[in-house]
Scaffold this motif. Structure first.
Motif, PDB file in Angstrom:
ATOM      1  N   TYR A  58     -10.604 -10.434   2.696  1.00 21.68           N
ATOM      2  CA  TYR A  58     -10.500 -10.933   1.448  1.00 21.68           C
ATOM      3  C   TYR A  58      -9.634  -9.736   0.667  1.00 21.68           C
ATOM      4  N   PRO A  59      -8.435 -10.044  -0.078  1.00 23.87           N
ATOM      5  CA  PRO A  59      -7.482  -9.334  -0.722  1.00 23.87           C
ATOM      6  C   PRO A  59      -8.180  -8.469  -1.991  1.00 23.87           C
ATOM      7  N   LEU A  60      -7.989  -7.192  -1.629  1.00 23.43           N
ATOM      8  CA  LEU A  60      -8.643  -6.324  -3.027  1.00 23.43           C
ATOM      9  C   LEU A  60      -7.480  -6.110  -3.699  1.00 23.43           C
ATOM     10  N   TYR A  67      -4.626 -10.071  -7.032  1.00 26.91           N
ATOM     11  CA  TYR A  67      -4.860  -8.822  -7.245  1.00 26.91           C
ATOM     12  C   TYR A  67      -3.942  -7.738  -6.980  1.00 26.91           C
ATOM     13  N   ASN A  68      -2.758  -7.977  -7.429  1.00 25.29           N
ATOM     14  CA  ASN A  68      -1.292  -7.321  -7.429  1.00 25.29           C
ATOM     15  C   ASN A  68      -1.528  -6.015  -8.181  1.00 25.29           C
ATOM     16  N   LEU A  69      -1.507  -4.912  -7.691  1.00 29.35           N
ATOM     17  CA  LEU A  69      -1.207  -3.635  -8.578  1.00 29.35           C
ATOM     18  C   LEU A  69      -0.596  -3.626  -9.227  1.00 29.35           C
ATOM     19  N   GLU A  70       0.751  -4.047  -9.236  1.00 31.26           N
ATOM     20  CA  GLU A  70       1.974  -3.946 -10.096  1.00 31.26           C
ATOM     21  C   GLU A  70       1.695  -4.665 -11.193  1.00 31.26           C
ATOM     22  N   HIS A  86     -12.307   0.165  -9.138  1.00 32.11           N
ATOM     23  CA  HIS A  86     -13.256   0.020  -7.903  1.00 32.11           C
ATOM     24  C   HIS A  86     -12.571  -0.207  -6.511  1.00 32.11           C
ATOM     25  N   VAL A  87     -11.505  -0.646  -6.550  1.00 33.12           N
ATOM     26  CA  VAL A  87     -10.771  -0.684  -5.078  1.00 33.12           C
ATOM     27  C   VAL A  87     -10.382   0.903  -4.621  1.00 33.12           C
ATOM     28  N   ASP A  88     -10.235   1.717  -5.692  1.00 33.80           N
ATOM     29  CA  ASP A  88      -9.950   3.140  -5.392  1.00 33.80           C
ATOM     30  C   ASP A  88     -11.043   3.800  -4.730  1.00 33.80           C
ATOM     31  N   LEU A  89     -12.296   3.391  -5.437  1.00 38.14           N
ATOM     32  CA  LEU A  89     -13.538   3.859  -5.044  1.00 38.14           C
ATOM     33  C   LEU A  89     -13.973   3.493  -3.567  1.00 38.14           C
ATOM     34  N   GLN A 132       0.132  -0.431   1.838  1.00 38.79           N
ATOM     35  CA  GLN A 132      -0.830  -0.271   0.729  1.00 38.79           C
ATOM     36  C   GLN A 132      -1.332  -1.404   0.434  1.00 38.79           C
ATOM     37  N   GLN A 133      -1.564  -2.231   1.110  1.00 39.71           N
ATOM     38  CA  GLN A 133      -2.564  -3.410   0.680  1.00 39.71           C
ATOM     39  C   GLN A 133      -3.947  -3.175   1.216  1.00 39.71           C
ATOM     40  N   VAL A 134      -4.855  -3.454   0.486  1.00 44.71           N
ATOM     41  CA  VAL A 134      -6.210  -3.266   0.835  1.00 44.71           C
ATOM     42  C   VAL A 134      -6.866  -4.488   0.934  1.00 44.71           C
ATOM     43  N   TRP A 135      -7.724  -4.383   2.048  1.00 47.89           N
ATOM     44  CA  TRP A 135      -8.527  -5.801   2.372  1.00 47.89           C
ATOM     45  C   TRP A 135      -9.877  -5.516   2.634  1.00 47.89           C
ATOM     46  N   PHE A 136     -10.897  -6.235   2.064  1.00 47.91           N
ATOM     47  CA  PHE A 136     -12.207  -6.373   2.508  1.00 47.91           C
ATOM     48  C   PHE A 136     -12.329  -7.279   3.749  1.00 47.91           C
TER      49      PHE A 136
END
Length: 149
Positions: A58-60, A67-70, A86-89, A132-136
């Motif tokens: 799942y995309p975080l 969930y695009n940071l920009e 929360h993604v940072d945590l 730098q994409q983050v996935w669960f």
């Protein structure tokens, strides 16, 4: 999808209570800090399969549509800002879980509300790609016992 796909949907409050959270979660909350664990509302239709698992990843935080940071920086919304914190945590090592809402209309952008939540919790880990994409990523899907059983 888990074998209980036809099971009655629950309210988010009920799912969070089963995880030990009895605090009010506002409608703007897309993620929840339960102390040792962050729980993300992970929309059923946004999961990407991995192998035979429908709930694969799942995309975080992405550079894409979800969930695009920009986008969260240029168009800040309370839910998105909280989600990114929360993604940072979890990227720093906090454990993560996901609960699965079912959208009223999966084609609507933004989502126009949930029919309810699947009676499951997804346990998993976070992976970060070189861009730098983050996935669960799912490790295990746990079904909640039906009441009265």
């Amino acid at each position: 999808m888990p074998k209980n796909r036809g099971a009655p949907l629950l309210r988010r409050k009920e799912v969070l209570a089963l995880l030990g959270c009895n605090e009010h979660a506002s409608r703007a909350s897309w993620s929840h800090d339960l102390g040792p664990c962050i729980v993300f509302d992970a929309w059923e239709h946004q999961w990407l399969p991995m192998g035979e698992a429908a709930l694969g990843r799942y995309p975080l935080r992405t550079t894409g549509a979800h969930y695009n940071l920009e986008e969260s920086r240029t168009n800040p919304r309370r839910g998105h800002t909280r989600w990114q914190a929360h993604v940072d945590l979890v990227a720093a090592g906090r454990s993560a879980k996901a609960i699965v809402p079912v959208a009223n209309d999966p084609r609507a952008k933004p989502n126009k509300g949930a029919k309810g939540w699947r009676p499951i919790v997804v346990e998993g880990h976070v992976e970060q790609t070189s861009d730098q994409q983050v996935w669960f990523c799912t490790d295990k899907v746990v079904e909640f016992p039906r009441s009265g059983t």
